[in-house]
Enzyme design. Sequence first.
Site, PDB file in Angstrom:
ATOM      1  N   CYS A  31     -14.453  69.241 -38.298  1.00 59.70           N
ATOM      2  CA  CYS A  31     -14.115  70.411 -37.805  1.00 59.70           C
ATOM      3  C   CYS A  31     -14.816  71.458 -38.739  1.00 59.70           C
ATOM      4  CB  CYS A  31     -12.764  70.831 -37.838  1.00 59.70           C
ATOM      5  SG  CYS A  31     -11.655  69.239 -37.548  1.00 59.70           S
ATOM      6  N   GLU A  76     -35.071  54.995 -33.460  1.00 60.36           N
ATOM      7  CA  GLU A  76     -35.039  56.333 -33.458  1.00 60.36           C
ATOM      8  C   GLU A  76     -35.157  57.009 -32.112  1.00 60.36           C
ATOM      9  OE1 GLU A  76     -33.262  58.194 -35.189  1.00 60.36           O
ATOM     10  OE2 GLU A  76     -33.954  60.185 -34.787  1.00 60.36           O
ATOM     11  N   HIS A 104     -37.848  37.299 -25.786  1.00 56.10           N
ATOM     12  CA  HIS A 104     -36.942  36.553 -26.158  1.00 56.10           C
ATOM     13  C   HIS A 104     -35.632  36.999 -25.417  1.00 56.10           C
ATOM     14  CE1 HIS A 104     -39.274  34.245 -29.138  1.00 56.10           C
ATOM     15  NE2 HIS A 104     -39.583  35.489 -29.623  1.00 56.10           N
ATOM     16  N   ARG A 132     -20.284  71.517 -35.650  1.00 53.17           N
ATOM     17  CA  ARG A 132     -19.462  70.726 -36.364  1.00 53.17           C
ATOM     18  C   ARG A 132     -18.297  69.867 -35.669  1.00 53.17           C
ATOM     19  NH1 ARG A 132     -19.601  70.967 -41.959  1.00 53.17           N
ATOM     20  NH2 ARG A 132     -17.276  70.402 -42.078  1.00 53.17           N
ATOM     21  N   LYS A 134     -32.235  59.084 -30.085  1.00 55.33           N
ATOM     22  CA  LYS A 134     -32.572  60.337 -29.401  1.00 55.33           C
ATOM     23  C   LYS A 134     -32.262  60.566 -28.137  1.00 55.33           C
ATOM     24  CE  LYS A 134     -32.430  62.613 -32.853  1.00 55.33           C
ATOM     25  NZ  LYS A 134     -31.928  61.490 -33.503  1.00 55.33           N
ATOM     26  N   ASN A 164      -9.719  70.089 -42.213  1.00 51.94           N
ATOM     27  CA  ASN A 164     -10.724  69.096 -41.606  1.00 51.94           C
ATOM     28  C   ASN A 164     -10.475  67.672 -42.488  1.00 51.94           C
ATOM     29  OD1 ASN A 164     -12.994  68.002 -40.725  1.00 51.94           O
ATOM     30  ND2 ASN A 164     -14.255  68.711 -42.106  1.00 51.94           N
ATOM     31  N   GLY A 165     -10.418  66.768 -41.688  1.00 52.93           N
ATOM     32  CA  GLY A 165     -10.119  65.467 -42.269  1.00 52.93           C
ATOM     33  C   GLY A 165      -9.037  64.587 -41.763  1.00 52.93           C
ATOM     34  N   LYS A 209     -21.987  66.659 -35.981  1.00 52.20           N
ATOM     35  CA  LYS A 209     -23.081  66.857 -36.716  1.00 52.20           C
ATOM     36  C   LYS A 209     -22.834  65.989 -37.863  1.00 52.20           C
ATOM     37  CE  LYS A 209     -27.036  67.966 -38.203  1.00 52.20           C
ATOM     38  NZ  LYS A 209     -28.377  67.365 -37.656  1.00 52.20           N
ATOM     39  N   TRP A 215     -12.302  69.144 -33.920  1.00 55.35           N
ATOM     40  CA  TRP A 215     -13.058  67.863 -33.210  1.00 55.35           C
ATOM     41  C   TRP A 215     -11.734  66.757 -33.585  1.00 55.35           C
ATOM     42  CZ3 TRP A 215     -15.684  63.237 -35.586  1.00 55.35           C
ATOM     43  CH2 TRP A 215     -16.227  62.634 -34.977  1.00 55.35           C
ATOM     44  N   GLU A 251     -28.361  59.895 -27.247  1.00 52.67           N
ATOM     45  CA  GLU A 251     -27.265  60.759 -27.633  1.00 52.67           C
ATOM     46  C   GLU A 251     -27.445  62.289 -27.296  1.00 52.67           C
ATOM     47  OE1 GLU A 251     -27.407  61.935 -31.980  1.00 52.67           O
ATOM     48  OE2 GLU A 251     -29.522  61.609 -31.965  1.00 52.67           O
TER      49      GLU A 251
HETATM   50  C1  AGP Z   1     -28.366  61.818 -35.770  1.00 51.41           C
HETATM   51  O1  AGP Z   1     -29.202  62.309 -34.659  1.00 51.41           O
HETATM   52  C2  AGP Z   1     -27.109  61.542 -35.204  1.00 51.41           C
HETATM   53  N1  AGP Z   1     -26.531  62.758 -34.749  1.00 51.41           N
HETATM   54  C3  AGP Z   1     -26.078  60.856 -36.064  1.00 51.41           C
HETATM   55  O2  AGP Z   1     -26.622  59.532 -35.970  1.00 51.41           O
HETATM   56  C4  AGP Z   1     -26.514  61.103 -37.950  1.00 51.41           C
HETATM   57  O3  AGP Z   1     -27.666  60.599 -38.290  1.00 51.41           O
HETATM   58  C5  AGP Z   1     -25.487  60.135 -38.549  1.00 51.41           C
HETATM   59  O4  AGP Z   1     -24.241  60.459 -38.175  1.00 51.41           O
HETATM   60  C6  AGP Z   1     -25.932  60.321 -40.232  1.00 51.41           C
HETATM   61  O5  AGP Z   1     -25.624  61.697 -40.489  1.00 51.41           O
HETATM   62  P1  AGP Z   1     -26.105  62.178 -42.166  1.00 51.41           P
HETATM   63  O6  AGP Z   1     -27.631  61.848 -42.135  1.00 51.41           O
HETATM   64  O7  AGP Z   1     -25.580  63.518 -42.170  1.00 51.41           O
HETATM   65  O8  AGP Z   1     -25.400  61.309 -42.951  1.00 51.41           O
END
Ligand code: AGP
Length: 613
Positions: A2, A483, A506, A27, A487, A100-101, A608, A74, A490
């Site tokens: 949050c 990666e 395989h 966030r 991308k 937050n938490g 994030k 969130w 997500e």
């Molecule tokens: C990255 O595109 C993602 N949003 C997610 O996988 C992110 O890399 C992961 O949550 C780790 O975050 P950090 O690098 O802040 O630890």
Amino acid sequence: MCGIVGYVGAREAVGVILDGLRRLEYRGYDSAGVAVLTGDGLARRRAEGKLRNLEQSLSAEPLAGHFGVGHTRWATHGRPSEENAHPHTDCTGGLVVVHNGIIENYLPLKARLQAAGHRFVTQTDTEVVAHLVESLYQGSLEQAARAALRELEGMYALVLMHRDEPGLLIGARQGPPMVVGLGDGEHFLASDVPALLAYTRDIAFLGDGEMAVVRGDRAALSRLDGTSVELRPQRIAWDPVQAEKGGFRHFMLKEIHEQPRAVRDTLLGRIGLEQGEVHVEELGPAAEALRKVERVTLLACGTSWHAALVGKFLLEQIAQVPAEVDYGSEFRYRQPLVGAGTLAVGISQSGETADTLAAFREAVGRGATGVAICNVQGSMLTREAAGTLLTHAGPEIGVASTKAFTSQLVALGLLALQLGRLKGTLSADACREHLVGLTRVPHLMEQSLAGLERQAEELSRELVHATDFLYLGRGIHYPIALEGALKMKEISYIHAEGYPAGEMKHGPIALIDERLPVVALLPRGRGREKMLSNVQEVKARGGRVIAVNAGPDDDLRGVLELRDAVLTVPEAEEMWSPLLMTLPLQLLAYHVAVRAGRDVDQPRNLAKSVTVE
Ligand code: AGP
């Protein structure tokens, strides 16, 4: 995860709070709310959904006052709704909390408080904090907060205020981040730096177990037992504009195009090209430990885990040091064999990812030397590390990590070079050769980004209709295939899978047909021949290939058809080629997601930084 903003000073609190929440919306966002001390007492306004719903409510019925808190939520406990939106209050409505938490012991606390007559109106864990502080309140919010926080178990960053103590904000941190902003006759509390840059760049970071007592004219830090902690404000170099979109449609696109600068800034002041030397000063005491390192364990999540996979290649091939990679969420459950000869490297953009922090603590607790590769100075990971290699990517607002990822690769390269020189496994000449290749990367990125973006935008017209993608790579480029797939899935919500190209036969080869786009990474040098064979295997089964190709494509002619595509990236030394191969994959995902009408900067269900386990 949050967003929190608290304000006390001479300005209208609502304006400052909403401004800050807007910069924190990445966030986490399924509801939002504010509480302000107005002439008529403590007023609260909340709204489900995006922040703009709250803004509309406040513009229809403003809240005037110079002291207040706000929150974007969130959800972790309790579905997203206005009722479950923060701020939450006690029975009197005179005390509010934003949080937050996760309060892990909220249920027994709630049962005890209900038995004592407290009336709860939400399903959230947070509401327990308001009633617990109320039960301990005897005229001093600071004292009641200290007593209450000692009973909480779990992770929290929270801000409290009370109508009977106007101008006093109490902030506390155990896990998720909390910062204090210091202004002239005004002070701020927030979850993260971008919320405050429009008002102040003097920011102090709370540590775990610390509490901030904030008024308009002063702020003080202490531990829960009351012992004071020195307030050490840092001058944050990021300016407010940098944290804005800078004319790009989305933060993500801006950040993709910022990568040449992010790479340059991460290299700045750390390399001696002529001498063939690397000096990462901030590693501090850990630098000495590097000489004795026998092995490295790389700990991360998500995109940062993909960076760790590339880091394994860099450390083993440049520094000749064995390296293993583990998910932050898995490491601590496998009784890891870690000891004094191990260098544990936590890799995290935010420095607040709970799983990475937990794994890092596990490794350090077992005797490893802990080093952080992180993009946020003062974040928890950097505070717990013996040394930090900061990436200087600047604030990364888009939820999908781009410039932080390539900056992490640079930082891992610097670490490998430094380690090789310190351990004598890398000669100065070899180091210089690697550095020459690495320092060319920003220019090669600048040369290729615009053209790649045009091609990616063009390709997205058709690719937006795909239902699945397969990304193939070999060696140091296999993590880049992973990666690229992450991308795509997500931000476009289209299923995508990264695979080591050699594994295709395989199993995944059964997926190949004319509908399945196959993204194949074709670097120069080792593995190219085999990658070309994989491309031919795909073509022989009617598949469609999008080749990300380094250098001339003469050996692709006769293999590809008109419906295929070639995205050409500049040739670079094998070690640094992933930095360039990543660019078209980021742009492809971005343009497909835009064409699919997705919320690119704030994709559904994602935050994030995941500060809960
Ligand atoms: C990255 O595109 C993602 N949003 C997610 O996988 C992110 O890399 C992961 O949550 C780790 O975050 P950090 O690098 O802040 O630890």
